[in-house]
Design an enzyme around this catalytic site. Structure first.
Site, PDB file in Angstrom:
ATOM      1  CG  HIS A   1     -10.114   3.832   6.123  1.00  0.00           C
ATOM      2  ND1 HIS A   1      -9.098   4.890   5.746  1.00  0.00           N
ATOM      3  CD2 HIS A   1     -10.132   2.621   5.303  1.00  0.00           C
ATOM      4  CE1 HIS A   1      -8.150   3.964   5.274  1.00  0.00           C
ATOM      5  NE2 HIS A   1      -8.579   3.002   5.011  1.00  0.00           N
TER       6      HIS A   1
ATOM      7  CE  LYS B   1      -2.372   0.597   8.196  1.00  0.00           C
ATOM      8  NZ  LYS B   1      -3.664   0.499   8.030  1.00  0.00           N
TER       9      LYS B   1
ATOM     10  CE1 TYR C   1      13.325 -28.462  -1.649  1.00  0.00           C
ATOM     11  CE2 TYR C   1      12.643 -26.250  -1.249  1.00  0.00           C
ATOM     12  CZ  TYR C   1      13.450 -27.526  -1.035  1.00  0.00           C
ATOM     13  OH  TYR C   1      14.297 -27.588   0.276  1.00  0.00           O
TER      14      TYR C   1
ATOM     15  NE  ARG D   1      -6.880   7.939   8.311  1.00  0.00           N
ATOM     16  CZ  ARG D   1      -8.310   8.058   8.090  1.00  0.00           C
ATOM     17  NH1 ARG D   1      -8.976   9.053   8.565  1.00  0.00           N
ATOM     18  NH2 ARG D   1      -9.124   7.085   7.275  1.00  0.00           N
TER      19      ARG D   1
ATOM     20  CB  CYS E   1      13.646 -22.165  -1.402  1.00  0.00           C
ATOM     21  SG  CYS E   1      13.891 -23.157  -3.025  1.00  0.00           S
ATOM     22  CG  MET E   2      11.968 -20.984   4.912  1.00  0.00           C
ATOM     23  SD  MET E   2      11.895 -21.959   6.198  1.00  0.00           S
ATOM     24  CE  MET E   2      10.565 -22.954   5.781  1.00  0.00           C
ATOM     25  CG  ASP E   3      16.443 -20.311   4.314  1.00  0.00           C
ATOM     26  OD1 ASP E   3      15.522 -19.837   5.337  1.00  0.00           O
ATOM     27  OD2 ASP E   3      16.158 -21.677   4.410  1.00  0.00           O
TER      28      ASP E   3
ATOM     29  NE  ARG F   1     -11.294  -1.780   7.587  1.00  0.00           N
ATOM     30  CZ  ARG F   1      -9.924  -1.358   7.185  1.00  0.00           C
ATOM     31  NH1 ARG F   1      -9.067  -2.238   6.459  1.00  0.00           N
ATOM     32  NH2 ARG F   1      -9.485  -0.024   7.610  1.00  0.00           N
TER      33      ARG F   1
END
Length: 374
Positions: free
Chosen positions: A164, A37, A264, A220, A311-313, A132
């Site tokens: 589970h 998954k 930053y 599993r 940072c983002m990148d 759950r």
């Protein structure tokens, strides 16, 4: 002209196969379901599914119908199960594709039967204490009765019952004994209602490793198949090897004076003249911003700490005085055999778990595969 990927996750399929074999040896009387998954925990669902089959995994498990159908579209034809669906899900398509689906309530069982193009193969989910999905108490009784009636009428095949664990990664937790007892009672209730229980399964990776009494007919295996411990505090004798190595190449190297501030918010200041390396990965690629100023990257055979905010990148590492050039390999994590950080190291630095470290890798990561099953 071909180019090496800027961000590459190298997946070792031989290690994956060895992990599956080692886990199967923990439960020699049980079948094995390898869980793929969430894009195989970030490793790539279709290639890992193929490798799991080649490594002797008789079953595959996914969360959603969409994941199951994607595996069928890619050519998988073996036993396949899914378990998470909201009302209106594509149960008809799943049944038509010979996917075993899960009923966690009477309403869900009725919906599956109502839309199925043929007699569906359904496994029943019992909630043994995770709270759950699944039915518990009176709801379980009602689900068993409904399933028994539908089966007697020739409308459904009940092929399994499962649950589970909540705390299997803490082997001494009292919830484990309680959940196993509830599961056994739930199975007995099915038998008492004249309903064959089919395949019984409750063990996840942790229970596969340390709880033989809960192995039943099938185990599993999820995170452990990818070589990551279910919990960093768990101890067991089974040898597992992390399957993924995440690496990139330095985009820039620069020398900065003492007092230079980085990234930053300028949360990191150079205490002395030093060399900084620019790593072209950031939170847009799944690198946690919480790893800022905490995690390490291996460059040139030695670890280098992150300097400043992710940072983002991109992120910056402090290389000290050792030589480095743009294009040098920067390994964020791997098996740890050559001193590089592991996904568990990154989890500790980020305040999370290793599952999340590998699963959240973003779309700019190119996955490449090595090994006999690649």
């Amino acid at each position: 002209m071909s180019h090496d990927p800027q961000i590459e996750a190298v997946i070792d399929l031989d290690a994956f196969g060895a992990n599956i074999a080692a886990l199967a040896a923990c439960a020699p009387s049980s079948m094995v379901m390898t869980v793929v998954k969430a894009n195989a925990y970030g490793h790539g669902m279709v290639p890992m599914a193929r490798a799991a089959r080649a490594s002797g995994s008789s079953w595959l498990g996914v969360a959603t119908i969409e994941e199951a159908l994607a595996l069928r579209a890619a050519g998988d034809r073996g036993p396949l199960m899914c378990w998470l669906a909201s009302p209106g899900a594509a149960f008809a398509a799943a049944v038509e594709a010979d996917v075993e689906v899960t009923a966690s309530s009477v309403a869900q069982l009725e919906e599956i039967i109502a839309v199925a193009p043929s007699r569906p193969r359904v496994q029943l989910k019992v909630d043994t204490g995770l709270s759950r999905n699944g039915a518990r108490g009176k709801e379980w009784t009602a689900l068993v009765e409904a399933a028994s009636s539908a089966r007697a009428a020739g409308r459904v095949d009940i092929t399994g019952v499962w649950s589970h664990f909540a705390c299997a990664d803490d082997p001494d937790h009292p919830a484990n004994d309680s959940q196993e007892a509830v599961f056994r009672a739930a199975v007995d209730q099915m038998v008492a209602a004249g309903l064959e229980h089919g395949i019984r399964h409750i063990s996840n990776s942790a229970a596969t490793l340390v709880r033989p009494s809960a192995h039943f007919d099938l185990v599993r295996i999820g995170i452990a198949a990818y070589g990551i411990r279910p919990d960093s505090g768990m101890t067991y004798s089974t040898r597992l090897t992390p399957v993924m190595t995440l690496r990139t190449r330095l985009a820039q190297v620069k020398r900065v004076p003492a007092g230079a501030k980085v990234s930053y918010g300028q949360t990191w200041t150079a205490e002395r003249e030093t060399t900084l390396g620019l790593v072209p990965m950031g939170y847009g690629d799944g690198i946690a911003i919480s790893a800022s100023n905490r995690a390490e990257v291996q460059v040139g055979g030695a670890r280098a700490p992150i300097a400043g905010r992710v940072c983002m990148d991109q992120l910056v590492v402090d290389l000290g005085d050792r030589p480095a050039e743009p294009g040098d390999i920067a390994t964020l994590f791997g098996p740890g055999h050559d001193g590089e950080p592991t996904a568990e190291d990154w989890a500790a630095a980020s305040g999370t778990i290793a599952y999340e470290v590998v699963t959240r890798l973003g779309g700019r990561t190119v996955r490449t595969y090595k090994g006999e099953n690649s």
